[in-house]
Design a protein around this motif. Structure first.
Motif, PDB file in Angstrom:
ATOM      1  N   THR A 246      41.634  42.756  39.210  1.00  0.00           N
ATOM      2  CA  THR A 246      41.721  42.342  37.805  1.00  0.00           C
ATOM      3  C   THR A 246      42.442  41.001  37.650  1.00  0.00           C
ATOM      4  OG1 THR A 246      43.628  43.838  37.649  1.00  0.00           O
ATOM      5  CG2 THR A 246      41.540  44.610  36.739  1.00  0.00           C
TER       6      THR A 246
ATOM      7  N   LEU B 128      39.681  38.472  38.434  1.00  0.00           N
ATOM      8  CA  LEU B 128      38.686  38.423  37.363  1.00  0.00           C
ATOM      9  C   LEU B 128      39.240  37.730  36.118  1.00  0.00           C
ATOM     10  CD1 LEU B 128      37.145  42.026  37.578  1.00  0.00           C
ATOM     11  CD2 LEU B 128      36.083  39.871  38.304  1.00  0.00           C
ATOM     12  N   ALA B 129      40.500  38.006  35.799  1.00  0.00           N
ATOM     13  CA  ALA B 129      41.102  37.397  34.612  1.00  0.00           C
ATOM     14  C   ALA B 129      41.312  35.898  34.810  1.00  0.00           C
ATOM     15  CB  ALA B 129      42.424  38.085  34.291  1.00  0.00           C
TER      16      ALA B 129
ATOM     17  N   ILE C 239      37.172  38.309  32.590  1.00  0.00           N
ATOM     18  CA  ILE C 239      37.700  39.275  31.625  1.00  0.00           C
ATOM     19  C   ILE C 239      38.855  38.618  30.888  1.00  0.00           C
ATOM     20  CG2 ILE C 239      37.016  41.350  32.902  1.00  0.00           C
ATOM     21  CD1 ILE C 239      39.874  41.574  33.961  1.00  0.00           C
ATOM     22  N   SER C 240      39.090  39.073  29.673  1.00  0.00           N
ATOM     23  CA  SER C 240      40.170  38.496  28.871  1.00  0.00           C
ATOM     24  C   SER C 240      40.952  39.619  28.201  1.00  0.00           C
ATOM     25  CB  SER C 240      39.606  37.530  27.829  1.00  0.00           C
ATOM     26  OG  SER C 240      40.640  36.932  27.082  1.00  0.00           O
ATOM     27  N   PRO C 241      41.819  40.276  28.957  1.00  0.00           N
ATOM     28  CA  PRO C 241      42.538  41.429  28.416  1.00  0.00           C
ATOM     29  C   PRO C 241      43.609  41.012  27.410  1.00  0.00           C
ATOM     30  CG  PRO C 241      43.319  40.905  30.612  1.00  0.00           C
ATOM     31  CD  PRO C 241      42.165  40.007  30.359  1.00  0.00           C
TER      32      PRO C 241
ATOM     33  N   MET D   7      46.134  42.939  35.137  1.00  0.00           N
ATOM     34  CA  MET D   7      45.934  42.170  33.904  1.00  0.00           C
ATOM     35  C   MET D   7      47.268  41.661  33.367  1.00  0.00           C
ATOM     36  SD  MET D   7      43.104  44.603  32.023  1.00  0.00           S
ATOM     37  CE  MET D   7      41.809  45.372  32.992  1.00  0.00           C
TER      38      MET D   7
END
Length: 231
Positions: free
Chosen positions: A98, A101-102, A107-109, A152
């Motif tokens: 994560t 990916l961020a 992804i944008s948690p 994240m």
């Protein structure tokens, strides 16, 4: 005379924990964030690697008190190095996924959701430590899931710092290695202070696991309320 039941242990642990709870609440106040005052464009790749390695380590020790409590919670239930390192490996693989990916924007948690879940993950593990007597096989899967969430959280800190364009991937890896070294340092410290000499004592559950888990659980509950309603 029958042995005291789990509820008696919890009550006694809670009373013992009250003495150190104020200190832990003070420690729960957010620490100062990372500050990067270095011009990365003037650094070599080796220097960039060292810089982000240090940033990753300090994100755990001393700045990541919530992550430290999570690792301690994982350790104390089964205070041998092999089981906790297995859990730590699952956690590392998950948060690496994560975090990557961020940082690559896939992804944008939202931090207002991630941070309370991190606190809840600590509370969950603390409660499990109290109510169970052994390490269950499914904990590795649970830790992996929590690792995805914690990754994240790592990403939110690293996003504020940014990554150098000339070695984006390398600095991301070095930050992650620094995080892992911080986690391993916490595990080894727990082993040296507690696990090496107390792991096989008959009183270990009553005098170590339950009191420590009560304190950690109370701090995590405090964090959860604070992050949901006051941030």
């Amino acid at each position: 005379m029958p042995a005291p039941g789990p509820l008696v242990w919890v009550r006694k642990a809670a009373r013992r924990s009250l003495a150190v709870l104020p200190l832990l609440v003070l420690l729960a106040v957010p620490a100062a964030g990372h500050v990067l005052n270095t011009d990365l464009s003037k650094l070599s790749r080796t220097e960039i690697f060292g810089t982000y390695l240090q940033l990753g380590f300090t994100h755990i020790i001393p700045l990541g008190f919530d992550h430290i409590l999570f690792i301690v919670s994982l350790y104390i239930l089964e205070p041998r190095l092999k089981p906790v390192l297995l859990q730590a490996t699952a956690f590392t693989v998950a948060h690496s996924i994560t975090l990557g990916l961020a940082m690559y924007g896939l992804i944008s948690p939202p931090s207002h959701i991630i941070e309370p879940i991190i606190a809840l993950s600590i509370l969950f593990v603390a409660i499990e430590n109290i109510i169970t007597d052994r390490l269950n096989p499914w904990r590795v899967a649970i830790v992996f899931g929590f690792g995805l969430v914690h990754g994240m959280g790592f990403a939110s800190a690293l996003t504020g710092l940014g990554l150098p364009a000339k070695d984006y991937f390398g600095s991301l890896i070095s930050f992650n290695v620094g995080v892992e070294l911080g986690q391993v340092a916490v595990i080894l410290l727990c082993w040296a202070l507690v696990g090496r000499w107390a792991a096989h004592k008959t009183w270990y559950k009553q005098r170590v696991v339950v009191p420590a888990s009560v304190v950690i659980g109370l701090v995590a509950a405090y964090w959860t309320v604070e992050r949901v309603f006051f941030t």
